[in-house]
Every structure is written in structure tokens, then in C-alpha cells.
Scaffold this motif. Structure first.
Motif, PDB file in Angstrom:
ATOM      1  N   UNK A 225      -5.654   2.333   6.404  1.00 52.23           N
ATOM      2  CA  UNK A 225      -6.840   2.745   5.644  1.00 52.23           C
ATOM      3  C   UNK A 225      -8.058   2.536   6.537  1.00 52.23           C
ATOM      4  N   UNK A 226      -8.416   3.537   7.338  1.00 53.69           N
ATOM      5  CA  UNK A 226      -9.592   3.391   8.194  1.00 53.69           C
ATOM      6  C   UNK A 226     -10.895   3.519   7.420  1.00 53.69           C
ATOM      7  N   UNK A 227     -10.857   4.280   6.330  1.00 59.06           N
ATOM      8  CA  UNK A 227     -12.020   4.483   5.476  1.00 59.06           C
ATOM      9  C   UNK A 227     -11.532   5.153   4.201  1.00 59.06           C
ATOM     10  N   UNK A 228     -12.399   5.215   3.205  1.00 57.37           N
ATOM     11  CA  UNK A 228     -12.088   5.960   1.999  1.00 57.37           C
ATOM     12  C   UNK A 228     -11.417   5.155   0.911  1.00 57.37           C
ATOM     13  N   UNK A 229     -11.242   5.811  -0.224  1.00 57.61           N
ATOM     14  CA  UNK A 229     -10.567   5.228  -1.382  1.00 57.61           C
ATOM     15  C   UNK A 229      -9.059   5.246  -1.137  1.00 57.61           C
ATOM     16  N   UNK A 230      -8.316   4.299  -1.752  1.00 59.19           N
ATOM     17  CA  UNK A 230      -6.902   4.164  -1.373  1.00 59.19           C
ATOM     18  C   UNK A 230      -6.031   3.631  -2.515  1.00 59.19           C
ATOM     19  N   UNK A 231      -5.941   4.337  -3.642  1.00 61.31           N
ATOM     20  CA  UNK A 231      -5.131   3.876  -4.774  1.00 61.31           C
ATOM     21  C   UNK A 231      -3.637   4.041  -4.520  1.00 61.31           C
ATOM     22  N   UNK A 232      -2.842   3.238  -5.267  1.00 61.27           N
ATOM     23  CA  UNK A 232      -1.377   3.291  -5.209  1.00 61.27           C
ATOM     24  C   UNK A 232      -0.824   3.476  -6.611  1.00 61.27           C
ATOM     25  N   UNK A 233       0.355   4.078  -6.698  1.00 55.27           N
ATOM     26  CA  UNK A 233       1.066   4.221  -7.967  1.00 55.27           C
ATOM     27  C   UNK A 233       2.539   3.904  -7.743  1.00 55.27           C
ATOM     28  N   UNK A 234       3.083   3.054  -8.601  1.00 52.39           N
ATOM     29  CA  UNK A 234       4.511   2.721  -8.556  1.00 52.39           C
ATOM     30  C   UNK A 234       5.222   3.501  -9.658  1.00 52.39           C
ATOM     31  N   UNK A 235       6.198   4.342  -9.339  1.00 49.50           N
ATOM     32  CA  UNK A 235       6.893   5.117 -10.364  1.00 49.50           C
ATOM     33  C   UNK A 235       7.750   4.224 -11.270  1.00 49.50           C
ATOM     34  N   UNK A 236       8.196   4.813 -12.348  1.00 47.70           N
ATOM     35  CA  UNK A 236       9.105   4.142 -13.264  1.00 47.70           C
ATOM     36  C   UNK A 236      10.324   3.603 -12.504  1.00 47.70           C
ATOM     37  N   UNK A 237      10.709   2.373 -12.808  1.00 49.84           N
ATOM     38  CA  UNK A 237      11.935   1.722 -12.325  1.00 49.84           C
ATOM     39  C   UNK A 237      11.811   1.097 -10.939  1.00 49.84           C
ATOM     40  N   UNK A 238      10.672   1.263 -10.267  1.00 50.29           N
ATOM     41  CA  UNK A 238      10.520   0.691  -8.925  1.00 50.29           C
ATOM     42  C   UNK A 238       9.254  -0.165  -8.842  1.00 50.29           C
ATOM     43  N   UNK A 239       9.449  -1.480  -8.662  1.00 51.42           N
ATOM     44  CA  UNK A 239       8.328  -2.390  -8.467  1.00 51.42           C
ATOM     45  C   UNK A 239       7.817  -2.256  -7.039  1.00 51.42           C
ATOM     46  N   UNK A 240       6.511  -2.390  -6.878  1.00 47.71           N
ATOM     47  CA  UNK A 240       5.862  -2.230  -5.580  1.00 47.71           C
ATOM     48  C   UNK A 240       5.194  -3.535  -5.165  1.00 47.71           C
ATOM     49  N   UNK A 241       5.471  -3.953  -3.932  1.00 51.19           N
ATOM     50  CA  UNK A 241       4.773  -5.073  -3.298  1.00 51.19           C
ATOM     51  C   UNK A 241       4.005  -4.526  -2.103  1.00 51.19           C
ATOM     52  N   UNK A 242       2.810  -5.067  -1.858  1.00 54.27           N
ATOM     53  CA  UNK A 242       2.167  -4.770  -0.580  1.00 54.27           C
ATOM     54  C   UNK A 242       1.366  -5.975  -0.094  1.00 54.27           C
ATOM     55  N   UNK A 243       1.339  -6.095   1.223  1.00 53.86           N
ATOM     56  CA  UNK A 243       0.546  -7.104   1.913  1.00 53.86           C
ATOM     57  C   UNK A 243      -0.620  -6.396   2.574  1.00 53.86           C
ATOM     58  N   UNK A 244      -1.828  -6.827   2.251  1.00 47.31           N
ATOM     59  CA  UNK A 244      -3.039  -6.256   2.831  1.00 47.31           C
ATOM     60  C   UNK A 244      -3.578  -7.142   3.950  1.00 47.31           C
ATOM     61  N   UNK A 245      -3.875  -6.537   5.082  1.00 44.13           N
ATOM     62  CA  UNK A 245      -4.631  -7.184   6.145  1.00 44.13           C
ATOM     63  C   UNK A 245      -5.945  -6.437   6.286  1.00 44.13           C
ATOM     64  N   UNK A 246      -7.056  -7.165   6.204  1.00 41.54           N
ATOM     65  CA  UNK A 246      -8.382  -6.557   6.308  1.00 41.54           C
ATOM     66  C   UNK A 246      -9.220  -7.307   7.332  1.00 41.54           C
ATOM     67  N   UNK A 247     -10.087  -6.579   8.013  1.00 40.31           N
ATOM     68  CA  UNK A 247     -11.067  -7.180   8.913  1.00 40.31           C
ATOM     69  C   UNK A 247     -12.124  -6.142   9.230  1.00 40.31           C
ATOM     70  N   UNK A 248     -13.316  -6.625   9.574  1.00 41.31           N
ATOM     71  CA  UNK A 248     -14.417  -5.740   9.921  1.00 41.31           C
ATOM     72  C   UNK A 248     -15.556  -6.535  10.514  1.00 41.31           C
TER      73      UNK A 248
END
Length: 268
Positions: A225-248
Motif C-alpha cells: 500500500x504505497x498510497x490510497x485507501x485499502x479495504x479488505x473483505x473476507x468471504x463466507x467460510x474463510x477467516x482472514x488474518x493480516x500483519x501490517x507493517x507501517x513506517x513513514x
């Protein structure tokens, strides 16, 4: 098939799942690597001068040595979907690092520019703030691994579990402009799914649509994600995990909601 330049597909085999540098991403601050280690395997390296590191033990246990200091049996869960925080290690620039897996383990390495003003330390699970964000089908579960209130020079690291059928990083928000109420931060999303054959969706877009990428992410894929909005959607039956690394340029997370969708935050 054309793959978005923002989608870094996971290596299906081998120790290195993902390896993202500022040069490969085309930005200045964030670096990210994901490793899978078998029992007894080691990863050793010299952290460059000018870059700090947060090691997150995603699953399994590992011994982590920073110069001469050994931290044994770090790691607190078998799955990133366990109801538990991870263990992490903060490492300042220029240190010798060795990670030795005690069994099968997965490790994330998040880096950012730093001058070396802080000491190395273990960040225990009990020290991390865990919270519930959103409501209804926008509910997700957040763990602040290295938030702005804890010592680091540039890094911000957080993990999120989004239940199946839910949205996350939503309403869409961005942090790409230094102004009142918003900071400029590069970001990586390292995704994992349960069950692993699942998929989720992430969109990265700007107001003028000069950037507008929609991606199907699979287990262990990384999104830039270099810039901009960045939503996520997890479909039915699949759980979503994510690890975010941010710096600026500034170590502060302040975001701007997409005005077209901010209405859903208004009281009803």
C-alpha cells in the motif's frame, strides 16, 4: 494473466515466503520478510546500519539471539488465529541476529529507517494491547504489537483477524498525506487464511483513481500500500488474518476516511 504490481505472491516452497525491500517496493521506508522455518533451522544475518527491526513470532517457538543476548523459547501460539497475542523482539540497527526454530515456526521481519537510539528488547504477549474494532459485519480483532505509544524510531506493527463474511480496514481509509488529521505511512499487508485454501479481496485506490487495484489474496500473499485507501473483505467460510507493517516520515498513525463512505460511521 496479469497480476497487480501491488500483489506479492507467496513463494510456495522454501524458507523465504516474501522478501520486500524499499527498492523492490519502489518506496523509502518499509521492508518486510516472512520466513517459514523447520525444526532446528536457523536464519542469521547482520541488520544494516540505519534500519531497525521488529521480529514477530507468528507461530511456533524460536530462540532469538541479538548480538550476545539469547532469548529462549519465544512464541506463544500454534496458529495466528489462536486467541492470543504473539511474541516479538525489537532490534536496533547494526546488530547480529540469529533466529533458531525449536519446531516448525513462521516468523515476520519488519524493518524501517532508524538511527539506533533504542536498546533491543523482547515484547511479551501480555504487554500488547488487544481490542475489538467495529461492529456487526465490520467487527475485527486487533493486536497492537508495536504501536506508536511503545518505543521504536519508525516502525508501527499491528495484526488483525477479520472473521469470515466481515470487512476490515473499513470504511476505506488512507494515510498518504502529511496534513491535519492524517500522516504519511507506507504499509504492507501480510495475509493468512483459515482454511488455507481460502482467499480474500483487497482494493487499493486513490480519490482520482490514478491508482485503482483490486486483488484476490491467497494464503501468505503480501499487498503493498504505497498510497490510497485499502479495504479488505473476507468471504463466507474463510477467516482472514493480516500483519501490517507501517513506517513513514513521522511515526504516528492518523488516517483519513474516504468521504464517499464515511457516512456509515455516523450515529443512526
Amino acid at each position: 494473466m496479469t497480476i497487480s504490481p501491488l500483489l506479492i505472491k507467496a513463494a510456495r516452497s522454501g524458507r523465504v515466503v516474501a522478501d520486500i525491500t524499499p527498492a523492490s517496493a519502489g518506496w523509502r521506508h518499509v521492508g518486510f520478510r516472512a520466513l517459514r522455518l523447520g525444526a532446528g533451522e536457523e536464519e542469521a544475518f547482520d541488520l544494516p546500519e540505519g534500519r531497525e527491526l521488529c521480529i514477530t513470532i507468528l507461530t511456533g517457538q524460536a530462540d532469538v539471539q541479538v548480538d550476545g543476548a539469547l532469548h529462549s523459547a519465544l512464541g506463544s501460539r500454534a496458529s495466528v488465529f489462536d486467541d492470543a497475542a504473539p511474541t516479538a523482539v525489537y532490534v536496533p540497527p547494526g546488530r547480529r541476529v540469529r533466529i533458531a526454530a525449536r519446531g516448525d515456526a513462521e516468523v515476520a521481519l519488519s524493518t524501517a529507517p532508524a538511527q539506533g537510539r533504542l536498546p533491543a528488547r523482547v515484547i511479551e504477549p501480555g504487554h500488547m494491547k488487544r481490542s475489538v474494532r467495529g461492529q456487526g459485519s465490520n467487527t475485527r480483532y486487533v493486536c497492537d504489537i508495536l504501536p506508536e505509544g511503545e518505543p521504536a524510531e519508525g516502525l508501527l506493527v499491528v495484526e488483525v483477524v477479520t472473521p469470515a463474511g466481515h470487512s476490515s480496514s473499513y470504511p476505506p481509509h488512507k494515510h498518504d498525506t502529511a496534513r491535519e488529521g492524517e500522516t504519511s505511512l507506507e504499509e504492507t499487508y501480510y495475509h493468512m487464511l483459515r482454511p488455507e485454501q481460502g482467499f480474500a479481496f483487497q482494493r487499493v485506490y486513490t480519490d482520482d483513481r490514478s491508482l485503482d487495484e483490486a486483488m484476490a489474496v491467497e494464503h501468505r500473499d503480501t499487498v503493498l500500500v504505497p498510497r490510497g485507501y485499502h479495504p479488505c473483505v473476507a468471504p463466507h467460510a474463510y477467516d482472514l488474518y493480516y500483519l501490517n507493517t507501517m513506517a513513514g516520515p513521522q511515526r504516528r498513525w492518523a488516517f483519513w476516511n474516504d468521504p464517499q463512505h464515511a457516512w456509515m460511521l455516523e450515529p443512526r
